[in-house]
Scaffold this active site. Structure first.
Site, PDB file in Angstrom:
ATOM      1  N   GLY A   1      58.304  49.778  38.670  1.00 28.29           N
ATOM      2  CA  GLY A   1      59.478  50.245  37.931  1.00 28.29           C
ATOM      3  C   GLY A   1      60.784  49.613  38.363  1.00 28.29           C
ATOM      4  CB  SER A   2      61.845  46.580  40.227  1.00 30.31           C
ATOM      5  OG  SER A   2      61.326  45.506  39.508  1.00 30.31           O
ATOM      6  CG  ASN A   3      62.128  44.664  34.898  1.00 26.83           C
ATOM      7  OD1 ASN A   3      63.099  43.978  34.603  1.00 26.83           O
ATOM      8  ND2 ASN A   3      61.027  44.147  35.428  1.00 26.83           N
TER       9      ASN A   3
ATOM     10  CG  ASN B   1      56.515  43.964  26.649  1.00 27.39           C
ATOM     11  OD1 ASN B   1      56.514  44.731  27.617  1.00 27.39           O
ATOM     12  ND2 ASN B   1      55.721  42.906  26.596  1.00 27.39           N
TER      13      ASN B   1
ATOM     14  CG  HIS C   1      54.950  38.579  28.870  1.00 23.21           C
ATOM     15  ND1 HIS C   1      53.816  39.357  28.981  1.00 23.21           N
ATOM     16  CD2 HIS C   1      54.571  37.319  29.179  1.00 23.21           C
ATOM     17  CE1 HIS C   1      52.797  38.599  29.323  1.00 23.21           C
ATOM     18  NE2 HIS C   1      53.223  37.349  29.453  1.00 23.21           N
TER      19      HIS C   1
HETATM   20  C1  GRF Z   1      57.547  42.624  35.104  1.00 23.27           C
HETATM   21  O1  GRF Z   1      57.339  41.362  35.651  1.00 23.27           O
HETATM   22  C2  GRF Z   1      57.463  42.588  33.607  1.00 23.27           C
HETATM   23  O2  GRF Z   1      57.775  41.349  33.072  1.00 23.27           O
HETATM   24  C3  GRF Z   1      56.012  42.889  33.317  1.00 23.27           C
HETATM   25  O3  GRF Z   1      55.627  43.783  34.327  1.00 23.27           O
HETATM   26  C4  GRF Z   1      56.431  43.581  35.475  1.00 23.27           C
HETATM   27  C5  GRF Z   1      56.954  44.919  35.867  1.00 23.27           C
HETATM   28  O4  GRF Z   1      57.614  44.885  37.101  1.00 23.27           O
HETATM   29  N1  GRF Z   1      55.825  43.394  31.996  1.00 23.27           N
HETATM   30  P1  GRF Z   1      58.417  46.170  37.605  1.00 23.27           P
HETATM   31  O5  GRF Z   1      57.433  47.330  37.586  1.00 23.27           O
HETATM   32  O6  GRF Z   1      59.531  46.389  36.673  1.00 23.27           O
HETATM   33  O7  GRF Z   1      58.855  45.822  38.994  1.00 23.27           O
END
Ligand code: GRF
Length: 336
Positions: free
Chosen positions: A12-14, A103, A105
């Site tokens: 969940g860092s994003n 999304n 990616h």
């Molecule tokens: C990210 O690299 C995103 O592109 C992919 O999954 C990963 C999630 O990373 N869909 P995080 O959980 O947000 O750290």
């Protein structure tokens, strides 16, 4: 205020980055996080940030997508951001939010997308193929995996020493920049603002109460409310009307809106150090405002801050030149 939901299955860092980018502003708010993994690290992180988080078992995602849609409606969610969400979305969810699901990616789509291409698998495949560029892509979700219209894409270099881990770290860095930017683009493209779409909504809005609460059909597996203020009570009206999906053509409207204005941060810092300090500091303050205004969706504010930063840089530079020009002869004359 536009409410968005993040769906995440992992670290969940994003998701955290989106909350930090938006939740202190007044235009976009991450109001809900949904997950399909009971012990996903993202759950604790969202809890710490005060974002309501709900775990739905895979059976609900696959067989009872209406529950997910109703939960999103109950939270007045307009946009969904998939931030490392590993469950392929049911068609009913995609069509209920058509054109409004993004999304992220970790590759330059269409390369290295599709089944099995997620997380470390992508970076491993990129390195094994000897690519010299990789990157990240934000696209609109359709019923085909990793194939919707691209909103933003950014490259990173792949060097011979890269491992899947080091490449992942570089890709994450660009993800943290382009994902909030893409959300802002999509929000800006949603005109006119959303209106109540059913009698139920209009009634709830008139009364000033949320049109809450998803019905859970008899016998269905119950969702687990991980960080919810209260478990919703059953909806009084079990026959919730389907809502019309919006129709967005190609290219996606969000792909056409404006990029962030220049921040001039480097010049502000250089002028503060080398020229005149006080106007330089004012320039730095305005430089910092550019990205925060932009991520709040306040394009006018971002443009104004960018212009102000530029003006204060010029003032700092001119005052710096004047004071240095005066200082040298005066110090030769022994006055300093
Ligand atoms: C990210 O690299 C995103 O592109 C992919 O999954 C990963 C999630 O990373 N869909 P995080 O959980 O947000 O750290």
């Amino acid at each position: 205020m536009t409410n968005i939901a993040v769906f995440a299955s992992g670290n969940g860092s994003n998701a955290v980055n989106l909350v930090k980018a938006f939740n202190s502003g007044s235009r976009i708010h991450v109001a809900l996080c949904l997950t399909d993994k009971e012990n996903a690290p993202v759950i604790e992180k969202m809890k710490d940030l005060g974002v309501e988080t709900i775990y739905f078992p895979r059976s609900i995602w696959k067989e009872e997508p209406g529950i997910i849609v109703d939960t999103l409606r109950a939270h007045d969610i307009r946009i969904i951001a998939l931030a490392g969400f590993l469950c392929f979305l049911n068609e009913e969810i995609v069509s209920a939010f058509e054109g409004k699901i993004l999304n992220i990616h970790p590759s330059l789509l269409p390369a290295y997308g599709g089944k099995g291409m997620h997380g470390a698998n992508v970076h491993k495949a990129v390195i094994e193929a000897g690519e010299i560029k990789s990157g990240a892509t934000v696209h609109v979700v359709t019923n085909e995996m990793d194939a919707g219209p691209i909103i933003l894409q950014r490259e990173v270099d792949v060097i011979p020493d890269d491992t899947p881990e080091s490449l992942e770290a570089k890709v994450h860095e660009v993800e943290y920049r382009i994902f909030p930017e893409a959300v802002v683009k999509l929000v800006s493209s949603l005109t006119p603002p959303a209106v109540p779409q059913s009698v139920d909504d209009a009634w709830a809005e008139a009364l000033g109460v949320p049109n809450n609460v998803p019905p859970v059909p008899k016998g269905a597996q119950q969702p687990v409310y991980v960080n919810s203020q209260a478990n919703p009570a059953p909806h009084p009206n079990q026959n919730i009307e389907p809502r019309p999906a919006s129709h967005m053509g190609q290219p996606h409207p969000a792909a056409q809106s404006e990029p962030m204005p220049p921040t001039f941060l480097v010049w502000s810092v250089v002028c503060t150090i080398l020229c005149c300090t006080i106007p330089g500091i004012v320039a730095i303050i305005n430089s910092a405002k550019v990205s925060s205004k932009f991520y709040e969706g306040d394009m006018d504010g971002a443009r104004r801050a960018s212009r102000n930063a530029e003006i204060w840089i010029i003032i700092s530079f001119v005052l710096g030149v004047i004071s240095n020009t005066l200082y040298i002869p005066l110090s030769i004359a022994g006055l300093f």
